[in-house]
Design an enzyme around this catalytic site. Sequence first.
Site, PDB file in Angstrom:
ATOM      1  N   ARG A 124       0.885  -1.182   0.000  1.00 53.41           N
ATOM      2  CA  ARG A 124       0.000   0.000   0.000  1.00 53.41           C
ATOM      3  C   ARG A 124       0.914   1.221   0.000  1.00 53.41           C
ATOM      4  O   ARG A 124       1.705   1.404   0.928  1.00 53.41           O
ATOM      5  CB  ARG A 124      -0.921   0.011   1.216  1.00 53.41           C
ATOM      6  CG  ARG A 124      -1.668   1.330   1.377  1.00 53.41           C
ATOM      7  CD  ARG A 124      -2.812   1.278   2.359  1.00 53.41           C
ATOM      8  NE  ARG A 124      -3.932   0.544   1.820  1.00 53.41           N
ATOM      9  CZ  ARG A 124      -5.202   0.708   2.228  1.00 53.41           C
ATOM     10  NH1 ARG A 124      -5.494   1.586   3.182  1.00 53.41           N
ATOM     11  NH2 ARG A 124      -6.175   0.005   1.700  1.00 53.41           N
ATOM     12  N   HIS A 174      -7.118   0.467  -6.791  1.00 54.13           N
ATOM     13  CA  HIS A 174      -7.377  -0.371  -5.603  1.00 54.13           C
ATOM     14  C   HIS A 174      -8.039  -1.668  -6.098  1.00 54.13           C
ATOM     15  O   HIS A 174      -9.220  -1.913  -5.872  1.00 54.13           O
ATOM     16  CB  HIS A 174      -8.307   0.398  -4.662  1.00 54.13           C
ATOM     17  CG  HIS A 174      -8.331  -0.131  -3.257  1.00 54.13           C
ATOM     18  ND1 HIS A 174      -7.546  -1.178  -2.826  1.00 54.13           N
ATOM     19  CD2 HIS A 174      -9.065   0.253  -2.174  1.00 54.13           C
ATOM     20  CE1 HIS A 174      -7.794  -1.412  -1.546  1.00 54.13           C
ATOM     21  NE2 HIS A 174      -8.706  -0.559  -1.125  1.00 54.13           N
ATOM     22  N   GLN A 233     -10.139  -4.043  -3.767  1.00 51.96           N
ATOM     23  CA  GLN A 233     -11.460  -3.512  -3.428  1.00 51.96           C
ATOM     24  C   GLN A 233     -12.462  -3.874  -4.528  1.00 51.96           C
ATOM     25  O   GLN A 233     -13.574  -4.335  -4.251  1.00 51.96           O
ATOM     26  CB  GLN A 233     -11.381  -1.985  -3.273  1.00 51.96           C
ATOM     27  CG  GLN A 233     -12.700  -1.344  -2.915  1.00 51.96           C
ATOM     28  CD  GLN A 233     -13.184  -1.739  -1.529  1.00 51.96           C
ATOM     29  OE1 GLN A 233     -12.442  -1.638  -0.577  1.00 51.96           O
ATOM     30  NE2 GLN A 233     -14.415  -2.198  -1.420  1.00 51.96           N
ATOM     31  N   ASP A 275     -17.457   6.955  -2.502  1.00 48.13           N
ATOM     32  CA  ASP A 275     -16.228   6.878  -1.691  1.00 48.13           C
ATOM     33  C   ASP A 275     -15.975   8.283  -1.142  1.00 48.13           C
ATOM     34  O   ASP A 275     -16.601   9.259  -1.600  1.00 48.13           O
ATOM     35  CB  ASP A 275     -15.061   6.401  -2.575  1.00 48.13           C
ATOM     36  CG  ASP A 275     -13.753   6.226  -1.802  1.00 48.13           C
ATOM     37  OD1 ASP A 275     -13.784   6.174  -0.552  1.00 48.13           O
ATOM     38  OD2 ASP A 275     -12.684   6.146  -2.453  1.00 48.13           O
ATOM     39  N   CYS A 325     -16.670   1.681  -0.156  1.00 50.65           N
ATOM     40  CA  CYS A 325     -15.478   0.876   0.165  1.00 50.65           C
ATOM     41  C   CYS A 325     -15.063   1.026   1.619  1.00 50.65           C
ATOM     42  O   CYS A 325     -14.390   0.156   2.164  1.00 50.65           O
ATOM     43  CB  CYS A 325     -14.331   1.266  -0.754  1.00 50.65           C
ATOM     44  SG  CYS A 325     -13.891   3.001  -0.619  1.00 50.65           S
ATOM     45  N   ARG A 327     -13.931  -8.520   1.345  1.00 49.20           N
ATOM     46  CA  ARG A 327     -12.503  -8.324   1.082  1.00 49.20           C
ATOM     47  C   ARG A 327     -11.743  -9.609   1.441  1.00 49.20           C
ATOM     48  O   ARG A 327     -10.839 -10.032   0.725  1.00 49.20           O
ATOM     49  CB  ARG A 327     -11.958  -7.151   1.921  1.00 49.20           C
ATOM     50  CG  ARG A 327     -12.538  -5.774   1.564  1.00 49.20           C
ATOM     51  CD  ARG A 327     -12.103  -5.311   0.194  1.00 49.20           C
ATOM     52  NE  ARG A 327     -10.661  -5.270   0.076  1.00 49.20           N
ATOM     53  CZ  ARG A 327      -9.891  -4.253   0.483  1.00 49.20           C
ATOM     54  NH1 ARG A 327     -10.433  -3.179   0.995  1.00 49.20           N
ATOM     55  NH2 ARG A 327      -8.573  -4.297   0.325  1.00 49.20           N
TER      56      ARG A 327
HETATM   57  N1   CP Z   1     -11.476  -0.079   1.804  1.00 53.80           N
HETATM   58  C1   CP Z   1     -10.236  -0.166   2.290  1.00 53.80           C
HETATM   59  O1   CP Z   1      -9.267  -0.430   1.577  1.00 53.80           O
HETATM   60  O2   CP Z   1     -10.139   0.043   3.633  1.00 53.80           O
HETATM   61  P1   CP Z   1      -8.787   0.231   4.454  1.00 53.80           P
HETATM   62  O3   CP Z   1      -8.190   1.561   4.023  1.00 53.80           O
HETATM   63  O4   CP Z   1      -9.215   0.251   5.881  1.00 53.80           O
HETATM   64  O5   CP Z   1      -7.854  -0.891   4.135  1.00 53.80           O
HETATM   65  N1  NVA Z   2     -10.134   6.675  -1.996  1.00 57.43           N
HETATM   66  C1  NVA Z   2      -9.796   6.291  -0.651  1.00 57.43           C
HETATM   67  C2  NVA Z   2     -10.028   4.826  -0.476  1.00 57.43           C
HETATM   68  C3  NVA Z   2      -9.732   4.295   0.902  1.00 57.43           C
HETATM   69  C4  NVA Z   2      -9.922   2.815   0.984  1.00 57.43           C
HETATM   70  C5  NVA Z   2      -8.360   6.665  -0.351  1.00 57.43           C
HETATM   71  O1  NVA Z   2      -7.499   6.471  -1.223  1.00 57.43           O
HETATM   72  O2  NVA Z   2      -8.084   7.170   0.727  1.00 57.43           O
END
Ligand code: CP
Ligand code: NVA
Length: 310
Positions: free
Chosen positions: A101, A128, A131, A221, A261, A289
Amino acid sequence: MRHVLSLFDLSTDEIRRVLEIAVDLKKKLDLGQRPGLLEHQVMGLLFEKPSLRTRVSFETLMQQLGGSSLFLGDDVGWGKREPLCDFMPILTSYVDVLVIRAKSHQKVVDATKFSQCPVINGLTDLSHPCQALADMLTVQELAGGLVDVSIAYLGDANNVTYSLAVICSKLKVQLRIGSPKMYQFEQSFLDELNDAAGSELITQTTDPRSAAEGAHFVYTDVWTSMGQEAESKQRLNDLADYQVNREIMALAREDAKFLHCLPARRGEEVSADVIDSPASVVVQQANNRLHAQKGLVVWLLTEAQSHFSV
Ligand code: CP
Ligand code: NVA
């Protein structure tokens, strides 16, 4: 060696296979079965942004399938203590699969070049993919399949929307994005997806109401993603008309479900009365997930490597 940095890395058949494994392992878990498909395999999780769902679902699935995981935060010094050409081969010689990440997608692409094991994108500024796999598993469960399903997505066309658009085009699900002009995708990206799908499946409009009209699912989102905090006030202002609220849900199908999400900000991209209503399936979506990523990891470490390793 196969990596999953984006859903463009998987064919439609491969995505279907990942979902098939996910469905099977979800059923087995419901029956109390936790097959040791990943016995003695070790997953590294290299994260430079916070996470609840991604981290915990990956760590849990490794345990449930007989493997283990190592969470690696800032202290391993990615990009700080030593050059990538030393850092990545060493890290990936210890573990069997690495989930990353990162703030920048390019940083993951650059790291993957030095990887000795498969890499999975656990969220970047661009995409992502994990997701989107869980989103499709959820849609499939609730709609009884993916044929003739439509999703409306309201808000910022961001990393989550990007992967959603790619998976919808690959699985032939209709996606209507309602977003202000400056928060929309480049039209060329949608053209590329629609050309590949052979029809105008993925569209965008500045009108949130027409995007929502008749949809089976309404998705949103956060308006301010991680790393965009400095733009938060501007975004609140620019996206104010794109909130998913009761009025928007009333335009969708009567039995429409709400997707997010998570994490969510009640009162911003979604009203509390929608996310906390019976139409909201966000907990099921988040739980998926675990199952969707089981499908992905099992596929990636078994079938994908044996068929395609270089
Ligand atoms: N939706 C998602 O990826 O959540 P987190 O940021 O908590 O991993
Ligand atoms: N768009 C959001 C998604 C979090 C899971 C972000 O990148 O923060």
